[in-house]
Design a protein around this motif. Structure first.
Motif, PDB file in Angstrom:
ATOM      1  N   VAL A   1      -3.692   7.144  -5.030  1.00  0.00           N
ATOM      2  CA  VAL A   1      -2.506   7.219  -4.186  1.00  0.00           C
ATOM      3  C   VAL A   1      -1.268   6.641  -4.852  1.00  0.00           C
ATOM      4  O   VAL A   1      -0.235   6.497  -4.226  1.00  0.00           O
ATOM      5  CB  VAL A   1      -2.729   6.513  -2.826  1.00  0.00           C
TER       6      VAL A   1
ATOM      7  N   GLN B   1      -1.912   4.992   1.718  1.00  0.00           N
ATOM      8  CA  GLN B   1      -1.122   6.220   1.656  1.00  0.00           C
ATOM      9  C   GLN B   1       0.194   5.981   0.949  1.00  0.00           C
ATOM     10  O   GLN B   1       0.739   4.879   0.962  1.00  0.00           O
ATOM     11  CB  GLN B   1      -0.867   6.777   3.054  1.00  0.00           C
TER      12      GLN B   1
ATOM     13  N   GLN C   1      -0.021  11.391  -0.250  1.00  0.00           N
ATOM     14  CA  GLN C   1      -1.354  11.142  -0.799  1.00  0.00           C
ATOM     15  C   GLN C   1      -2.007  10.069   0.057  1.00  0.00           C
ATOM     16  O   GLN C   1      -1.372   9.082   0.429  1.00  0.00           O
ATOM     17  CB  GLN C   1      -1.264  10.627  -2.234  1.00  0.00           C
ATOM     18  N   GLN C   2      -3.273  10.261   0.353  1.00  0.00           N
ATOM     19  CA  GLN C   2      -4.002   9.276   1.143  1.00  0.00           C
ATOM     20  C   GLN C   2      -5.388   9.055   0.542  1.00  0.00           C
ATOM     21  O   GLN C   2      -5.987   9.975  -0.025  1.00  0.00           O
ATOM     22  CB  GLN C   2      -4.155   9.741   2.592  1.00  0.00           C
TER      23      GLN C   2
END
Length: 205
Positions: A24, A72, A85-86
């Motif tokens: 992430v 995230q 993004q996680q």
């Protein structure tokens, strides 16, 4: 397939007790094949939150349950479309596998779910959900539809979701293409490569 979750509600620890992870980190985004055409930049800091049974909603169609840690990083593209993004960490690989299986099952019915939302909101029932790529440990989807507001913006748009499960983790990447914020259209024929890059980022942890 939605706007990144509300940071006010999800802001967690960002100190050494909740370390950054390559899956992430903004530098990881630079490796994604679609970065060059869409030009994402970080939108705020990495957030990290320990979970204790909470359900994290990803879109109108699906959510993640059972994770112990959620990290995230949000982004905005050059056209100011959102992305994120996680990473979800679980207590063991079986829990992650079960959560990934539920996510896939939810996405397999996402077209009908989305059209149900559209019917209730009185907008055209035009949602089309497509599986754009599959790999040994991941799946990618796109949803083209007239959004209903709430989790997703209103109006014509395409949402993209990528999910990769590796051991006790699930890595996700989501981004939107809003008709009102035009940008170079994403070519989903490259989605297998996106999944591969996400998997590689996950292996770096």
């Amino acid at each position: 397939m939605s706007q990144p979750p509300n940071r006010t509600a999800t802001q967690g620890r960002t100190d050494a007790a909740a370390p950054r992870t390559a899956a992430v980190a903004p530098e990881g985004l630079e490796k994604l094949p679609v970065q060059k055409s869409l030009g994402w930049k970080p939108d705020g800091p990495l957030t990290s939150q320990e979970l204790h049974g909470q359900t994290i909603t990803l879109s109108e169609c699906t959510a993640v349950t059972g994770a112990t840690l959620w990290q995230q990083q949000g982004y905005l593209s050059a056209a100011r479309n959102s992305a994120g993004q996680q990473l979800f960490a679980f207590s063991d690989a079986q829990s992650a596998k079960s959560a990934y299986g539920r996510l896939v099952a939810d996405m397999n019915t996402c077209q009908a779910t989305s059209r149900g939302f559209q019917e209730r909101e009185g907008v055209p029932q035009d949602a089309v959900v497509t599986t754009t790529a599959t790999t040994a440990d991941g799946t990618a989807w796109s949803r083209k539809w007239t959004g209903t507001g709430g989790m997703s913006a209103r109006g014509l748009q395409t949402n993209h979701l990528y999910a990769v499960q590796q051991g006790d983790r699930i890595t996700l990447f989501q981004f939107d293409e809003l008709e009102e914020r035009p940008s170079p259209p994403h070519d989903t024929t490259g989605d297998t490569a996106v999944l591969g890059t996400l998997a590689e980022l996950g292996r770096q942890n």
